[in-house]
Design a protein around this motif. Structure first.
Motif, PDB file in Angstrom:
ATOM      1  N   PRO A  39     -51.101 -26.557  27.209  1.00 58.70           N
ATOM      2  CA  PRO A  39     -49.711 -26.395  26.735  1.00 58.70           C
ATOM      3  C   PRO A  39     -49.229 -27.567  25.897  1.00 58.70           C
ATOM      4  O   PRO A  39     -48.474 -27.367  24.945  1.00 58.70           O
ATOM      5  CB  PRO A  39     -48.876 -26.286  28.012  1.00 58.70           C
ATOM      6  N   LEU A  40     -49.698 -28.764  26.233  1.00 59.03           N
ATOM      7  CA  LEU A  40     -49.287 -29.925  25.443  1.00 59.03           C
ATOM      8  C   LEU A  40     -49.791 -29.791  24.008  1.00 59.03           C
ATOM      9  O   LEU A  40     -49.043 -30.010  23.051  1.00 59.03           O
ATOM     10  CB  LEU A  40     -49.856 -31.207  26.049  1.00 59.03           C
ATOM     11  N   TYR A  59     -50.618 -27.077  22.557  1.00 51.78           N
ATOM     12  CA  TYR A  59     -49.909 -25.956  21.947  1.00 51.78           C
ATOM     13  C   TYR A  59     -48.514 -26.374  21.474  1.00 51.78           C
ATOM     14  O   TYR A  59     -48.107 -26.034  20.356  1.00 51.78           O
ATOM     15  CB  TYR A  59     -49.816 -24.810  22.962  1.00 51.78           C
ATOM     16  N   ALA A  60     -47.830 -27.141  22.322  1.00 53.52           N
ATOM     17  CA  ALA A  60     -46.492 -27.610  21.936  1.00 53.52           C
ATOM     18  C   ALA A  60     -46.598 -28.473  20.688  1.00 53.52           C
ATOM     19  O   ALA A  60     -45.776 -28.378  19.768  1.00 53.52           O
ATOM     20  CB  ALA A  60     -45.841 -28.395  23.073  1.00 53.52           C
ATOM     21  N   MET A 102     -47.146 -26.153  17.753  1.00 52.53           N
ATOM     22  CA  MET A 102     -45.926 -25.422  17.399  1.00 52.53           C
ATOM     23  C   MET A 102     -44.925 -26.327  16.688  1.00 52.53           C
ATOM     24  O   MET A 102     -44.167 -25.890  15.830  1.00 52.53           O
ATOM     25  CB  MET A 102     -45.269 -24.827  18.646  1.00 52.53           C
ATOM     26  N   SER A 121     -39.197 -31.296  22.937  1.00 50.37           N
ATOM     27  CA  SER A 121     -39.925 -31.470  24.196  1.00 50.37           C
ATOM     28  C   SER A 121     -41.028 -32.495  24.042  1.00 50.37           C
ATOM     29  O   SER A 121     -41.207 -33.377  24.883  1.00 50.37           O
ATOM     30  CB  SER A 121     -40.575 -30.165  24.634  1.00 50.37           C
ATOM     31  N   PHE A 122     -41.785 -32.353  22.967  1.00 56.26           N
ATOM     32  CA  PHE A 122     -42.923 -33.226  22.735  1.00 56.26           C
ATOM     33  C   PHE A 122     -42.447 -34.665  22.539  1.00 56.26           C
ATOM     34  O   PHE A 122     -43.014 -35.596  23.115  1.00 56.26           O
ATOM     35  CB  PHE A 122     -43.687 -32.736  21.502  1.00 56.26           C
TER      36      PHE A 122
END
Lengths: 464, 293, 326
Positions: free
Chosen positions: C62-63, C65-66, C69, C301-302
């Motif tokens: 997910p990291l 992926y984030a 994105m 978020s990142f």
């Protein structure tokens, strides 16, 4: 370390207790559950299958999933399902308003998980239109039922030539006041906004300890209605040209209304509590506010906690006017049923959206159990609805006196495609104004700038 | 358990009055919300708003049982389902996280394998990644494998407990001498057997601590399930109560169920409080495992 | 969340353990053959593998992926386009994000010392006072940890309501009007209180555990010399529990930078005091789930993740001599 053997026993015991509790709980809940297929925890993809809150009696008919938040909707669903053999509604309550919208937004992003039919407030329809998330219902016969709905409600759920939702309930606004308070302090009940400000001052001078009303910094939909009443038309938007957006937040009429309220605030004639909080509800029923600018759905909601002040004598009256000769009606709230582009059988979904509240039997439930205010003319203009006596208003026929003319006189609003963002900005600016940090003009000027820059950044061509 | 502290210094001094007064004040402060929720759970909707006895004392009518009955009937008793879901997720997620952490912590502590240092550094770094930063990408990923809106979308991410792994590793290093495991191997026990019958019993206090921490973490989960689960029947109690709270505030459909929100909050607090009280000997000894040796 | 016990062992004790362990390991290594060493390596990976699978699937992936994105941009209207680090430029010049960061920074400055300080004071008192009252209070103070943050915030939200909660009545006794905690001025203190209530007991227990591990012989002499409990606590015990307090600080720091649930729940009763972008985490959630701006939400978020990481790393580096991490 003798504690070890003891520890093992106790741990096993604790584990067993937890398991027992879990089993007990699931045993408790299953008989009262739905009794339909797949109610076990692991099922339930795509927002619906097996997750219906209602009982499906005709299992062979195709199902349409619906998200709606009124608890009393269950009876409406049961009615629909018992009167339809070709389609059945599978209803889920995923939360009211923003709670549901967030889930819908995520489902749109994920390209799955949205229901076939969804309850949406008028004000958020535009936001979903630009995401191509709603189906134009004109090709499923929406225009055939246009005559069944009030003009304002129909306009609110349309954009350009398209009809993107079928209206359900509306929120025509009236003015409710405490007759006993006005009598006690010998102040005349106001009919216009000018009177209102005067009466507020008179009440205070006569020793009234409460406030004329509440200016809730977060009730933007209500204040937007009052800007519109004074002649503002804040946004212009048509889904036929989705990239063009007109923004006129700091118009002269809006500034007039904003300044009017700020004046009352600075004179401490009106309170500034957030709406929809426990204190706000308490202050409405305990006589802190002498009047409430109230949408049609509000009195019904208050009855659950009424009775705090036995002396209270509430009277409902039409909304106050700027110009008594040319009355303008206001709407606050109201919801619709829209068909999502994720619907597998949009024709069936459209049938649900059109039919579910398209009859008097459904409306009987809506009015009596959910305190909904109909936009469906056959119900709205029926004698039973008109003559309904409201216990909260000591038997006054408020629909006939106030809300029916208000609903019929309302001509519709154009909302922006990012209403929540706009409301958030306004709420923060209002809070600053109440603190005395900025003037009423600055509220509207600053939000105008913020919205224009936001819209531009989001790809809109903004017409100021 | 041996204690250095069997005779605490200053234990019999009679002049702890000041500190005891301080402790009493603290107890009152920490109890007030729990007391309030207990009292409020005994009131009807109307009494919550208009009660002459005030918010911190019982009203004239005792409606606790009415409220609980209403909890079992309102929306077909979905409340109890939410509570059951919370327990289920906490047991599966917390239990699973504990098993995985114990295995990994033991592996990191007792085996010298290549890349161990590097991998463990990553674990430490993971403690610092905001869990909520992962929710958006996890949402998109779960959607792609059709796990969205299933219990697994909540349980699976809860299996990750870098903190638990870290704890077990530290504890293994300190409380599990290599002689013990080596002796078992000399006796001919395999690696699994050594782990199971020699190491694991020694690790019990740490295991209980990690279990407690992960169960509580999963039980508290709010953001993740509120994003992953649209199906209200899968919600844990936190998401369900918040939905009732919001629905009641905007009073959608004339449903003001303040009494259910409050009673629901009260009932949801009870199980974990009971577990904590029953297990206090174990979590306290677990958390005091530094003093155990 | 936390690493409770890591911190509970006093430094000296841990160091001697470490020395002993190294000695043991070297003997063990000499006695094992090369083949069994290889086999044990394999076993090591096997024990760690379930964790690694979960770690990669639910954290690393997910990291990444984030991160991916966050390199794309999409407005409400118009197409998705690659922007490289463009979103990060936007984020670090975005007043809302920066304001949110300042705000959680302020919460860190206020909330972290209160939690750790209060936790330490209570732990020191409990370590001395071994009465029934002390045992009961230890339990009661820890109890809020068993209450989900969401439910805790919900309860305090009701309590803060002047008419619905007790405040109006309590202050009424003294003829004063209740403080408006849910107003823009009061909500900061209100949130500090919710978090303090929820977490002090937890930090207290960790620090208390560290205290219980302190060898009493270290201060028995001081007692005989007539030192008071306060003096002993301050001069002897406190320095010994510094490592555990540092670890508690790290957890509290990480938690506070990610502030989300409490303001989110309180927001429903204080909309004008708590905007939807009050903290960076709330901002990210609102961007994604409310405004459909998932790319920019990922960027926020990142960025927050990186800031939390750097923040905790700097803190651990500054305290490297006392934090007990090697």
């Amino acid at each position: 370390m003798k504690s070890h053997t003891y520890g093992r026993k106790a741990l096993a015991c604790a584990g067993a207790t937890l398991l027992a509790v879990t089993t007990l709980l699931s045993a408790c809940s299953s008989p009262s559950g739905t009794g339909t297929t797949g109610t076990t925890g692991a099922t339930g993809a795509a927002g619906g299958d097996g997750s219906c809150t209602n009982k499906i009696t005709k299992a062979s008919a195709p199902q349409v999933t619906v998200w709606a938040w009124y608890p009393a909707f269950e009876e409406v669903v049961d009615l629909f399902n018992s009167t339809h053999d070709d389609v059945q509604i599978c209803w889920s309550n995923v939360g009211a308003g923003g709670n549901e919208y967030n889930r819908f937004t995520t489902a749109i992003q994920a390209k799955s998980g949205a229901p076939d039919v969804i309850q949406l407030e008028n004000e958020v329809l535009g936001g979903y239109l630009i995401q191509d998330a709603l189906v134009d219902l004109t090709k499923y016969g929406a225009n055939d039922v246009k005559a069944n709905y009030t003009e304002g409600a129909w306009k609110d759920s349309s954009s350009g030539d398209g009809v993107y939702a079928i209206p359900v309930d509306g929120g025509p606004v009236g003015f409710m006041y405490r007759q006993d308070i006005f009598d006690k302090y010998k102040v005349a009940v106001p009919k216009t906004w000018e009177d209102f400000a005067q009466a507020a001052q008179q009440l205070k001078d006569a020793g009234f300890q409460g406030y004329m009303t509440d200016y809730a910094p977060n009730a933007i939909a209500e204040w937007q209605g009052l800007y519109n009443q004074a002649g503002a038309s804040t946004f212009s938007f048509d889904i036929a040209n989705p990239e063009k957006l007109g923004v006129d937040i700091n118009s002269a009429p809006a500034k007039k209304v904003q300044a009017y309220w700020n004046d009352l605030i600075s004179k401490k004639l009106v309170a500034t509590d957030d709406a929809f909080t426990t204190d706000w509800y308490t202050k409405i029923v305990d006589g802190t506010y002498a009047t409430v600018v109230a949408a049609a759905w509000q009195p019904g909601y208050l009855s659950g906690i009424a009775g705090a002040d036995p002396a209270a004598k509430w009277v409902s009256a039409p909304i106050l006017q700027w110009n008594g000769a040319k009355p303008a009606q206001v709407n606050w709230g109201g919801s619709t049923f829209a068909v999502t582009t994720q619907a597998k059988q949009p024709d069936l979904a459209a049938k649900v959206a059109l039919d579910v509240f398209g009859n008097l039997d459904a409306w009987k439930i809506g009015v009596e159990k959910a305190a909904l205010f109909p936009t469906y003319l056959p119900e709205l203009t029926s004698d039973s609805f008109k003559n309904l006596a409201s216990p909260f208003f000591n038997g006054q026929q408020i629909n006939k006196d106030v809300y029916l003319p208000a609903a019929q006189g309302y001509s519709g609003t154009v909302y922006s495609p990012f209403t929540t963002y706009y409301y958030d900005q306004m709420t923060q600016a209002n809070a600053k104004m109440i603190q005395g940090d900025i003037t009423s003009d600055q509220v509207l000027d600053q939000v105008q700038d913020a919205i224009v820059s936001y819209a531009t950044q989001q790809g809109f061509t903004v017409n100021k | 358990m041996t204690k250095h502290h069997s005779q605490p210094v200053g234990g019999y001094h009679p002049k702890h009055v000041g500190s005891h007064v301080f402790l009493v004040i603290l107890c009152v402060y920490f109890l007030i919300p729990l007391w309030w929720v207990l009292v409020a759970a005994t009131k009807s909707n109307r009494d919550l708003f208009v009660s002459s006895s005030g918010a911190l004392w019982f009203g004239q009518n005792f409606s606790l049982f009415d409220n609980i009955t209403q909890l079992t009937t309102y929306q077909d008793g979905i409340y109890w389902r939410w509570l059951g879901n919370s327990l289920l997720y906490a047991l599966l997620g917390g239990g699973g996280a504990t098993i995985i952490s114990v295995l990994a912590g033991y592996g990191f502590a007792k085996y010298q394998f290549k890349g161990r240092g590097f991998v463990f550094m990553l674990v430490l770094g993971a403690v610092m990644v905001p869990g909520t930063a992962l929710v958006v990408p996890l949402f998109v990923m779960f959607n792609q494998v059709s796990l969205l809106n299933t219990m697994w979308s909540v349980v699976l991410p809860s299996l990750l407990s870098p903190v638990g792994t870290y704890l077990i590793r530290v504890y293994c290093q300190d409380a599990l001498p290599d002689e013990l495991t080596d002796a078992a191997r000399v006796d001919g026990a395999g690696e699994l057997r050594t782990f199971w019958s020699v190491a694991l019993p020694q690790l019990r206090p740490a295991v209980i601590t990690v279990l407690l921490l992960s169960v509580v973490a999963t039980w508290n989960n709010f953001f993740l399930p509120s994003v992953m689960l649209a199906n209200s029947k899968l919600w844990p109690i936190t998401v369900g109560l918040n939905t009732w709270l919001i629905n009641t505030r905007v009073s959608s459909g004339a449903d003001q169920v303040w009494n259910l929100v409050v009673t629901g909050a009260f009932v949801s607090v009870v199980p974990l409080v009971i577990v904590f009280l029953l297990l206090q000997k174990y979590w306290q000894s677990g958390l005091t495992l530094g003093a155990l040796k | 969340m936390s690493l409770s016990t890591l911190a509970t062992r006093p430094l000296e004790e841990r160091r001697s353990t470490a020395r002993r362990l190294t000695a043991q390991q070297s003997t063990a290594r000499r006695s094992t053959t090369r083949r069994s060493a290889a086999r044990r390596q394999w076993w090591g990976w096997l024990f760690v593998s379930p964790f690694l699978v979960v770690f990669v699937l639910f954290l690393v992936a997910p990291l990444i992926y984030a991160g991916w994105m966050s390199l794309w941009r999409k407005g409400l209207v118009g197409k998705v386009k690659f922007t490289g680090l463009g979103n990060y430029v936007t984020a670090f010049t975005d007043p809302v994000f920066l304001h949110g960061l300042t705000r959680v920074g302020l919460y860190v400055l206020v909330m972290v010392p209160i939690q750790i300080g209060l936790g330490a004071v209570i732990a020191l008192i409990l370590d001395v006072a071994m009465t029934r009252l002390a045992r009961v209070s230890r339990l009661l103070i820890f109890l809020p940890y068993a209450v989900p943050a969401m439910v805790g915030a919900l309860m305090w939200g009701f309590l803060y309501s002047p008419l619905f909660g007790p405040l109006g009545q309590l202050f009424g006794i003294f003829g004063a009007s209740a403080p408006t905690i849910l107003s823009p001025d009061g909500v900061f203190g209100g949130l500090v209180n919710v978090v303090t209530w929820q977490w002090v007991g937890y930090y207290m227990i960790i620090i208390y555990s560290a205290l219980r591990a302190v060898d009493p012989s270290l201060y028995e002499a001081a007692t005989l010399d007539g030192a008071s409990n306060v003096q002993i606590s301050w001069h002897i015990k406190l320095p010994l529990i510094v490592p555990s307090m540092i670890m508690c600080t790290v957890f509290s720091l990480i938690g506070t930078l990610q502030f989300y649930t409490e303001p989110m729940v309180l927001r429903s009763s204080a909309q004008s005091a708590i905007p939807s972008d009050y903290t960076p985490n709330m901002y990210a959630a609102s961007l994604g789930f409310n405004q459909s701006r998932f790319n920019y939400a990922s960027t926020i978020s990142f960025s927050l993740g990186v800031i939390v990481f750097i923040g905790s790393y700097i803190f651990l580096f500054l305290t490297r001599k006392r934090n007990g991490l090697r």
